[in-house]
Design a protein around this motif. Structure first.
Motif, PDB file in Angstrom:
ATOM      1  N   UNK A  49       0.844  -1.683   0.154  1.00  0.00           N
ATOM      2  CA  UNK A  49      -0.379   0.286   0.210  1.00  0.00           C
ATOM      3  C   UNK A  49       1.137   1.274  -0.405  1.00  0.00           C
ATOM      4  N   UNK A  50       1.452   1.416   0.694  1.00  0.00           N
ATOM      5  CA  UNK A  50       2.557   2.579   0.943  1.00  0.00           C
ATOM      6  C   UNK A  50       3.402   2.317  -0.671  1.00  0.00           C
ATOM      7  N   UNK A  51       3.833   1.073  -1.286  1.00  0.00           N
ATOM      8  CA  UNK A  51       4.748   1.403  -2.168  1.00  0.00           C
ATOM      9  C   UNK A  51       3.325   2.154  -3.749  1.00  0.00           C
ATOM     10  N   UNK A  52       2.596   2.058  -3.328  1.00  0.00           N
ATOM     11  CA  UNK A  52       1.324   2.367  -4.383  1.00  0.00           C
ATOM     12  C   UNK A  52       0.680   3.725  -4.086  1.00  0.00           C
ATOM     13  N   UNK A  53       0.521   3.587  -2.507  1.00  0.00           N
ATOM     14  CA  UNK A  53       0.415   5.258  -2.465  1.00  0.00           C
ATOM     15  C   UNK A  53       1.006   6.177  -2.871  1.00  0.00           C
ATOM     16  N   UNK A  54       3.000   6.128  -1.656  1.00  0.00           N
ATOM     17  CA  UNK A  54       3.206   7.319  -1.210  1.00  0.00           C
ATOM     18  C   UNK A  54       3.722   8.083  -2.771  1.00  0.00           C
ATOM     19  N   UNK A  55       4.032   7.608  -3.456  1.00  0.00           N
ATOM     20  CA  UNK A  55       4.617   8.441  -4.862  1.00  0.00           C
ATOM     21  C   UNK A  55       3.538   9.527  -5.503  1.00  0.00           C
ATOM     22  N   UNK A  61       6.530  12.488   3.439  1.00  0.00           N
ATOM     23  CA  UNK A  61       6.236  11.520   4.636  1.00  0.00           C
ATOM     24  C   UNK A  61       6.115  10.752   5.104  1.00  0.00           C
ATOM     25  N   UNK A  62       5.617  10.462   6.765  1.00  0.00           N
ATOM     26  CA  UNK A  62       6.343   9.724   7.855  1.00  0.00           C
ATOM     27  C   UNK A  62       4.878   8.229   7.788  1.00  0.00           C
ATOM     28  N   UNK A  79      11.686  -1.893   1.890  1.00  0.00           N
ATOM     29  CA  UNK A  79      11.618  -1.629   1.224  1.00  0.00           C
ATOM     30  C   UNK A  79      11.099  -0.126   0.987  1.00  0.00           C
ATOM     31  N   UNK A  80      10.332   0.015   1.898  1.00  0.00           N
ATOM     32  CA  UNK A  80       9.795   1.425   1.994  1.00  0.00           C
ATOM     33  C   UNK A  80      11.194   2.234   2.067  1.00  0.00           C
ATOM     34  N   UNK A  81      11.121   2.458   3.067  1.00  0.00           N
ATOM     35  CA  UNK A  81      12.122   3.311   3.583  1.00  0.00           C
ATOM     36  C   UNK A  81      13.320   3.727   2.586  1.00  0.00           C
ATOM     37  N   UNK A  82      13.213   3.113   1.195  1.00  0.00           N
ATOM     38  CA  UNK A  82      14.131   3.447  -0.049  1.00  0.00           C
ATOM     39  C   UNK A  82      13.351   4.693  -0.630  1.00  0.00           C
ATOM     40  N   UNK A  83      12.088   4.672  -0.407  1.00  0.00           N
ATOM     41  CA  UNK A  83      11.170   5.839  -1.033  1.00  0.00           C
ATOM     42  C   UNK A  83      12.067   7.107  -1.100  1.00  0.00           C
ATOM     43  N   UNK A  84      11.135   7.963  -1.985  1.00  0.00           N
ATOM     44  CA  UNK A  84      11.472   9.493  -1.848  1.00  0.00           C
ATOM     45  C   UNK A  84      10.863  10.124  -0.665  1.00  0.00           C
ATOM     46  N   UNK A  85      11.750  10.608   0.279  1.00  0.00           N
ATOM     47  CA  UNK A  85      10.900  11.639   0.995  1.00  0.00           C
ATOM     48  C   UNK A  85       9.964  10.851   2.046  1.00  0.00           C
ATOM     49  N   UNK A  86      10.221   9.563   1.769  1.00  0.00           N
ATOM     50  CA  UNK A  86       9.718   8.716   3.069  1.00  0.00           C
ATOM     51  C   UNK A  86      10.600   7.705   4.281  1.00  0.00           C
ATOM     52  N   UNK A  87      10.261   8.596   5.851  1.00  0.00           N
ATOM     53  CA  UNK A  87      10.537   7.594   6.412  1.00  0.00           C
ATOM     54  C   UNK A  87       9.783   6.745   6.997  1.00  0.00           C
ATOM     55  N   UNK A  88      10.347   5.620   8.414  1.00  0.00           N
ATOM     56  CA  UNK A  88       9.216   4.708   8.118  1.00  0.00           C
ATOM     57  C   UNK A  88       9.469   3.954   9.799  1.00  0.00           C
TER      58      UNK A  88
END
Length: 259
Positions: A49-55, A61-62, A79-88
């Motif tokens: 869900x995070x990989x789909x929605x974050x972008x 986003x946190x 996996x989500x920690x690799x997304x741009x501007x995302x902390x987890x």
């Protein structure tokens, strides 16, 4: 109940293609002046869900990822920690006890393919928690209990009914919502004082690996519910594996009234 990472990976593409982007646009408009965003993802699995929605949401986003399976949480965090501007961050445990105080400060609560595993009381409590915390909820891919095969055959309805009954079974004293989840969620949020929008989010499957794995689970659950179906299950499964299928789901967006 936990799920194998391999199954979650297999279904991720179909999930991504099915979820409603129209509801996401409403979320974006609702959260337009909030930056950074804090999002709580319930039953996160491997983080699809995070990989789909974050972008799609954009900005900083946190994500707070909730799941009862530490193995899945580890995969989701990585996996989500690799997304741009995302902390987890991760939270392990039973999410059915979440209350409004724990959701305070969140800008959005999400989940995917989760609500069928809740009871009516748990669904009602979750809706109340979101509304009392004044946090919108985007709940995607709730099973609707309806399958369309092409070509259709007479046994489809019998296996569908058996599977739906299995989804409504009692587990450890809890009667699961199963395919009643979309209606129960809408009713719960409306009763709690939120405005609700829904959208159809069907899987469209052809004769591929996802259809094969889904069919095995679908037919297996039907036979577990109605053992008399076992005699015809193997041949039915063989025939259906060469069909195409539309597996219906519902997405829901609930927005609490402004206080």
């Amino acid at each position: 109940m936990t799920f194998a990472p391999e199954w979650l990976a297999l279904r991720e593409k179909a999930d991504a293609e099915a979820r409603s982007t129209e509801l996401v646009e409403v979320v974006r408009a609702t959260l337009v002046n909030r930056n950074p965003l804090t999002i709580r993802d319930l039953g996160c699995g491997t983080g699809s869900m995070g990989r789909w929605l974050a972008g799609r949401l954009g900005g900083v986003q946190h994500w707070v990822l909730h799941d009862r399976d530490p193995r899945l949480l580890e995969l989701a965090e990585a996996s989500m920690s690799e997304l741009k501007d995302v902390t987890v961050e991760t939270r392990e445990g039973d999410l059915t006890s979440l209350n409004a105080a724990e959701l305070e400060g969140a800008d959005l609560v999400t989940c995917s393919a989760l609500l069928d595993l809740l009871t009516t009381n748990e669904m009602n409590a979750l809706a109340v928690a979101c509304v009392e915390a004044h946090v919108p909820a985007l709940f995607t891919l709730s099973v609707a209990g309806r399958i369309e095969f092409d070509p259709a055959e007479p046994l489809d309805a019998a296996f569908q009914d058996a599977f739906n009954a299995h989804q409504r079974r009692v587990v450890d004293g809890r009667r699961l919502l199963g395919p009643d989840a979309p209606a129960a969620a809408e009713e719960a949020f409306v009763a709690a004082g939120a405005s609700v929008r829904t959208a159809q989010s069907p899987w469209r499957l052809d004769a591929d690996s996802l259809l094969g794995e889904w069919l095995k689970g679908w037919v297996g659950a039907a036979v577990e519910q109605e053992p008399a179906r076992a005699a015809e299950a193997s041949e039915y499964l063989r025939r259906r594996s060469t069909a195409s299928a539309v597996v219906h789901h519902v997405d829901l967006l609930a927005i609490p009234a402004k206080s």
